[in-house]
Design a protein around this motif. Structure first.
Motif, mmCIF file in Angstrom:
data_model
loop_
_atom_site.group_PDB
_atom_site.id
_atom_site.type_symbol
_atom_site.label_atom_id
_atom_site.label_comp_id
_atom_site.label_asym_id
_atom_site.label_seq_id
_atom_site.Cartn_x
_atom_site.Cartn_y
_atom_site.Cartn_z
ATOM 1 N N ASN A 92 -8.383 1.254 9.652
ATOM 2 C CA ASN A 92 -8.020 2.629 9.961
ATOM 3 C C ASN A 92 -7.492 3.370 8.740
ATOM 4 O OD1 ASN A 92 -7.383 0.779 12.436
ATOM 5 N ND2 ASN A 92 -7.824 2.804 13.291
ATOM 6 N N ALA A 93 -7.199 2.627 7.671
ATOM 7 C CA ALA A 93 -6.678 3.246 6.447
ATOM 8 C C ALA A 93 -7.460 2.714 5.253
ATOM 9 C CB ALA A 93 -5.185 2.949 6.304
ATOM 10 N N PRO A 94 -8.737 3.094 5.114
ATOM 11 C CA PRO A 94 -9.569 2.555 4.038
ATOM 12 C C PRO A 94 -9.090 2.936 2.644
ATOM 13 C CG PRO A 94 -10.695 4.368 5.145
ATOM 14 C CD PRO A 94 -9.487 4.048 5.961
ATOM 15 N N GLU A 95 -8.242 3.961 2.564
ATOM 16 C CA GLU A 95 -7.733 4.373 1.263
ATOM 17 C C GLU A 95 -6.525 3.549 0.826
ATOM 18 O OE1 GLU A 95 -5.129 6.038 4.258
ATOM 19 O OE2 GLU A 95 -7.313 5.906 4.079
ATOM 20 N N ALA A 96 -5.981 2.741 1.727
ATOM 21 C CA ALA A 96 -4.780 1.955 1.406
ATOM 22 C C ALA A 96 -5.088 0.906 0.342
ATOM 23 C CB ALA A 96 -4.244 1.287 2.667
ATOM 24 N N GLN A 97 -4.071 0.588 -0.447
ATOM 25 C CA GLN A 97 -4.192 -0.413 -1.492
ATOM 26 C C GLN A 97 -3.613 -1.737 -0.981
ATOM 27 O OE1 GLN A 97 -5.701 0.128 -4.600
ATOM 28 N NE2 GLN A 97 -6.298 2.036 -3.560
ATOM 29 N N TYR A 98 -4.372 -2.807 -1.135
ATOM 30 C CA TYR A 98 -3.915 -4.122 -0.710
ATOM 31 C C TYR A 98 -3.887 -5.071 -1.902
ATOM 32 C CZ TYR A 98 -4.600 -2.603 4.094
ATOM 33 O OH TYR A 98 -4.525 -1.923 5.281
ATOM 34 N N ARG A 99 -2.933 -5.944 -1.899
ATOM 35 C CA ARG A 99 -2.827 -6.990 -2.910
ATOM 36 C C ARG A 99 -2.918 -8.321 -2.179
ATOM 37 N NH1 ARG A 99 1.874 -7.486 -7.559
ATOM 38 N NH2 ARG A 99 1.193 -9.463 -8.482
ATOM 39 N N VAL A 100 -4.049 -9.004 -2.325
ATOM 40 C CA VAL A 100 -4.304 -10.242 -1.593
ATOM 41 C C VAL A 100 -4.085 -11.425 -2.522
ATOM 42 C CG1 VAL A 100 -5.977 -11.553 -0.256
ATOM 43 C CG2 VAL A 100 -5.939 -9.063 -0.104
ATOM 44 N N THR A 101 -3.276 -12.380 -2.082
ATOM 45 C CA THR A 101 -2.910 -13.531 -2.908
ATOM 46 C C THR A 101 -3.238 -14.826 -2.176
ATOM 47 O OG1 THR A 101 -1.066 -12.278 -3.876
ATOM 48 C CG2 THR A 101 -1.002 -14.676 -4.110
ATOM 49 N N VAL A 102 -3.899 -15.754 -2.879
ATOM 50 C CA VAL A 102 -4.089 -17.111 -2.365
ATOM 51 C C VAL A 102 -2.908 -17.942 -2.850
ATOM 52 C CG1 VAL A 102 -5.552 -19.158 -2.344
ATOM 53 C CG2 VAL A 102 -6.597 -16.877 -2.418
ATOM 54 N N LEU A 103 -2.121 -18.449 -1.916
ATOM 55 C CA LEU A 103 -0.912 -19.202 -2.242
ATOM 56 C C LEU A 103 -1.221 -20.686 -2.390
ATOM 57 C CD1 LEU A 103 1.512 -17.461 0.268
ATOM 58 C CD2 LEU A 103 1.506 -17.170 -2.219
ATOM 59 N N ASP A 104 -0.572 -21.320 -3.336
ATOM 60 C CA ASP A 104 -0.791 -22.737 -3.623
ATOM 61 C C ASP A 104 0.056 -23.595 -2.684
ATOM 62 O OD1 ASP A 104 -1.581 -25.104 -4.737
ATOM 63 O OD2 ASP A 104 -0.568 -24.817 -6.661
#
Length: 495
Positions: A92-104
């Motif tokens: 619903n918010a395609p303009e939003a910025q996401y920071r996706v992290t793969v955790l160890d």
């Protein structure tokens, strides 16, 4: 003159009256707003979008510290970021910025922080079987962000923080606070049941809009349910698939599977119509670390070995081992719990004095005794903490370093686990440099099924001493009775 117990009882009673009043004041100050993802009216607390972003930014380094940091594979991280970008464009918010992290971290978990911070652990990635399943998890977490579930949760979090602080004052000692951490995890449970169902619905919606198979959400929830049943089986504990496990941040219940399946049907797609990208996903994970990191110690079956710190111990039969960088938790029959960790003491402090006057300072102890564990000085005492009969054991590994077992048994269990817990303590030992060097981490290996391979034969290649076929089925999302076709890629766990 009043006793310490009486004074504490008074403080506890006052705490019980303070917390509900605080919650009522916070809720009364909140305003109604419209959920941006669902269009429903909801109560939002006094937390702005800007405040949420600050909360996420401040919490991010703490999350990295708690979950082993970023998994050190830039290619895998970039691959996951690409999946997340595809899903984000469908929200619903395609303009939003996401920071996706793969955790160890080997823990099967995914979560989001306000401000667009989304996390998946390598443990969760290993359990997922294709891109659509991982995309569904990421969409679920983005649903929490878009729906501002964290903002709603802040009111409860404020109350929990105050409650925790007051409980600490009431209890007044380190050991008792640690024991509450063993039995009181439900206090820190994350989103509400309705919020989890709502994010499942949003995850399905985003999955379909992104061109993925929307049934990926339901299939991953089924696998999580199978994993929960397997974990119960490994520790000889009963498992109720319909029960909502509030100790998990993302409970995998039969009701959630049914709801996610219904949402996928509503999306108008038949199973398998959307993208799954199974082979691409599996190949991206080939060689990924599986289970514990050597620097945190490694659990293999009932054995726990820490090659870096140079010690080992063996869990009793029927106990599971959950490891983290801070502590090791063991869970056994009759809700028996054990927490193992380390501590520092001054070299000249006697081990019994350390237990009574430092670790358990302020606790009313009984039966303080000194003894030896494989040549090392040790001390033990008992106390009552909440509903648990607790035993504290501390072992002098070096003059300035101690290791500690905090065990808890419920009164109904009586003494039937005492011998097993004593065996656990007495199994603690130092290991040689050669034994430490021989400890190798496990890896996820992707192999193609060959003609003649079966679930049983591939299960025998799993690097575990027990339940290898069960582990293979759950890891690969195979239901009982499912077979394998030659050429299919599957996951095994090996060194």
């Amino acid at each position: 003159m009043t006793s310490e117990a009486t004074r504490r009882g008074g403080r506890a009673a006052r705490t019980a009256s303070i917390v509900p009043v605080l919650a009522m004041l916070l809720l009364s100050a909140a305003a109604c707003t419209t959920n941006p993802a669902t269009g429903k009216r909801q109560v939002a607390p006094l937390v702005s979008v800007e405040q949420e972003a600050r909360i996420g930014a401040e919490a991010h380094p703490k999350i990295l510290e708690a979950y082993g940091g970023v998994y050190p594979d830039a290619a895998l991280g970039g691959y996951v970021a690409g999946i997340a970008t595809r899903v984000a464009r469908a929200t619903n918010a395609p303009e939003a910025q996401y920071r996706v992290t793969v955790l160890d971290s080997p823990v099967v978990n995914a979560f989001a922080l306000p401000g667009g911070y989304v996390y998946v652990t390598r443990g969760l990635m290993a359990l997922a079987n294709d891109e659509a399943e991982l995309a569904g998890v990421i969409g679920h977490e983005m649903g929490h962000v878009v729906a501002r579930h964290s903002a709603q949760r802040q009111t409860a979090a404020m109350g929990t923080t105050l409650l925790g602080a007051v409980l600490g004052a009431v209890i007044g000692n380190q050991a008792a606070s640690q024991a509450i951490g063993l039995g009181g995890q439900g206090l820190l449970a994350g989103y509400s049941r309705d919020q989890e169902f709502e994010s499942d619905m949003l995850g399905v919606r985003y999955l379909a809009a992104a061109g993925y198979d929307p049934f990926g959400v339901a299939s991953f929830l089924k696998t999580m349910g199978a994993q929960a049943a397997l974990e119960a089986k490994l520790r000889n504990a009963p498992h109720d698939a319909t029960r909502n496990d509030w100790l998990a941040s993302h409970p995998a219940t039969a009701a959630r599977v049914d709801a996610a399946t219904a949402h996928a049907r509503d999306a108008g797609a038949a199973p398998g119509q959307g993208a799954r990208n199974r082979d691409v996903y599996l190949k991206a994970m080939d060689g990924m670390l599986y289970g514990d990191r050597p620097e945190d110690g490694i659990a293999r079956g009932r054995d726990f070995v820490h090659p870096k710190l140079g010690f080992a111990f063996k869990a009793p039969a029927g106990f599971s081992i959950d490891n983290s960088s801070a502590a090791v938790l063991l869970q056994g029959p009759d809700k028996t719990v054990v927490k193992f960790d380390s501590g520092k003491k001054e070299a000249g402090v006697e081990i019994g004095g350390y237990l009574a006057n430092q670790w358990a300072k302020g606790t009313q102890l009984s039966g303080l005794q000194r003894f030896k564990v494989n040549g090392m000085n040790a001390a033990t005492a008992t106390t009552r903490i909440g509903n648990y009969n607790a035993r504290l054991v501390t072992i002098e590994y070096m003059p300035d370093r101690v290791y500690r077992f905090l065990t808890g048994t419920l009164p109904d269990a009586g003494t039937r686990h005492d011998a097993a817990l004593q065996g656990l303590v007495m199994s603690f030992r130092k290991i040689s440099p050669a034994e430490a060097a021989a400890v190798k981490p496990l890896r996820l290996r992707i192999v193609a099924v060959k003609p003649g391979d079966t679930v049983a034969s591939l299960g025998r290649r799993m690097a575990y001493p027990d339940h290898r076929e069960d582990r293979f089925r759950v890891l690969n999302g195979l239901a009982p009775g499912d077979g394998l076709q030659p050429g299919r890629l599957v996951k095994i766990v090996a060194e």
